[in-house]
Design a protein around this motif. Structure first.
Motif, mmCIF file in Angstrom:
data_model
loop_
_atom_site.group_PDB
_atom_site.id
_atom_site.type_symbol
_atom_site.label_atom_id
_atom_site.label_comp_id
_atom_site.label_asym_id
_atom_site.label_seq_id
_atom_site.Cartn_x
_atom_site.Cartn_y
_atom_site.Cartn_z
ATOM 1 N N SER A 34 12.017 -14.637 -2.792
ATOM 2 C CA SER A 34 10.565 -14.678 -2.719
ATOM 3 C C SER A 34 10.064 -16.084 -3.007
ATOM 4 O O SER A 34 8.886 -16.284 -3.198
ATOM 5 C CB SER A 34 9.914 -13.686 -3.669
ATOM 6 N N THR B 159 12.745 -5.214 3.362
ATOM 7 C CA THR B 159 11.623 -4.352 2.980
ATOM 8 C C THR B 159 11.390 -4.392 1.479
ATOM 9 O O THR B 159 10.246 -4.471 1.022
ATOM 10 C CB THR B 159 11.884 -2.896 3.424
ATOM 11 N N SER C 25 0.820 -1.203 0.000
ATOM 12 C CA SER C 25 0.000 0.000 0.000
ATOM 13 C C SER C 25 0.859 1.260 0.000
ATOM 14 O O SER C 25 0.409 2.305 -0.433
ATOM 15 C CB SER C 25 -0.944 -0.013 1.190
ATOM 16 N N ALA D 104 5.356 -16.524 2.152
ATOM 17 C CA ALA D 104 3.949 -16.141 2.252
ATOM 18 C C ALA D 104 3.756 -14.732 1.705
ATOM 19 O O ALA D 104 4.630 -13.874 1.866
ATOM 20 C CB ALA D 104 3.492 -16.211 3.706
ATOM 21 N N TYR D 105 2.596 -14.475 1.076
ATOM 22 C CA TYR D 105 2.351 -13.166 0.459
ATOM 23 C C TYR D 105 2.527 -12.034 1.461
ATOM 24 O O TYR D 105 3.080 -10.984 1.126
ATOM 25 C CB TYR D 105 0.950 -13.114 -0.163
ATOM 26 N N ASP D 106 2.089 -12.227 2.686
ATOM 27 C CA ASP D 106 2.212 -11.186 3.706
ATOM 28 C C ASP D 106 3.657 -10.840 4.025
ATOM 29 O O ASP D 106 3.943 -9.773 4.561
ATOM 30 C CB ASP D 106 1.496 -11.594 4.999
ATOM 31 N N SER D 107 4.586 -11.732 3.704
ATOM 32 C CA SER D 107 6.001 -11.499 3.988
ATOM 33 C C SER D 107 6.777 -11.011 2.775
ATOM 34 O O SER D 107 7.969 -10.748 2.882
ATOM 35 C CB SER D 107 6.644 -12.793 4.507
ATOM 36 N N ARG E 44 5.833 -7.535 -4.960
ATOM 37 C CA ARG E 44 4.429 -7.102 -4.962
ATOM 38 C C ARG E 44 4.152 -6.132 -6.104
ATOM 39 O O ARG E 44 3.116 -6.210 -6.764
ATOM 40 C CB ARG E 44 4.067 -6.437 -3.638
#
Length: 100
Positions: A37, A31, A1, A41-44, A50
């Motif tokens: 990758s 970061t 975001s 997990a997507y959240d990580s 992204r």
């Protein structure tokens, strides 16, 4: 975001730059998400994977919109990427390490 606005403007044709700056060990690689990758997990995931996923999803979406509306499908997209590292006053191209 945190880079959504940049991605939106990029999709409108503007250039975009994401810069990570900080001391050694401050979490820049984590970061940006450039360490790995694979099986993460997507959240990580970091910013780079992204953004890449989002850009190509938006391209697919726009291409689908044109077909659904019966528009001429002659629109093409070209994505150019530079991945640079500045270290000890040297600029290194991480996608083409053979460059001086």
């Amino acid at each position: 975001s945190c880079v959504k606005g940049l991605v939106d403007k990029f999709m409108q044709g503007f250039n975009a730059t994401i810069l990570a700056y900080g001391q050694t060990g401050s979490g820049k690689t984590y970061t940006m998400g450039t360490a790995s990758s694979h099986n993460v997990a997507y959240d990580s995931l970091g910013i780079v994977p992204r953004v890449v996923e989002t850009v190509f999803a938006k391209i697919q979406e726009k291409m689908g919109e044109g077909k659904d509306e019966g528009k001429n499908a002659s629109t093409t997209y070209q994505v150019k990427v530079q991945f640079l590292e500045i270290y000890n006053d040297s600029i290194n191209d991480l996608l083409n390490p053979n460059l001086p």
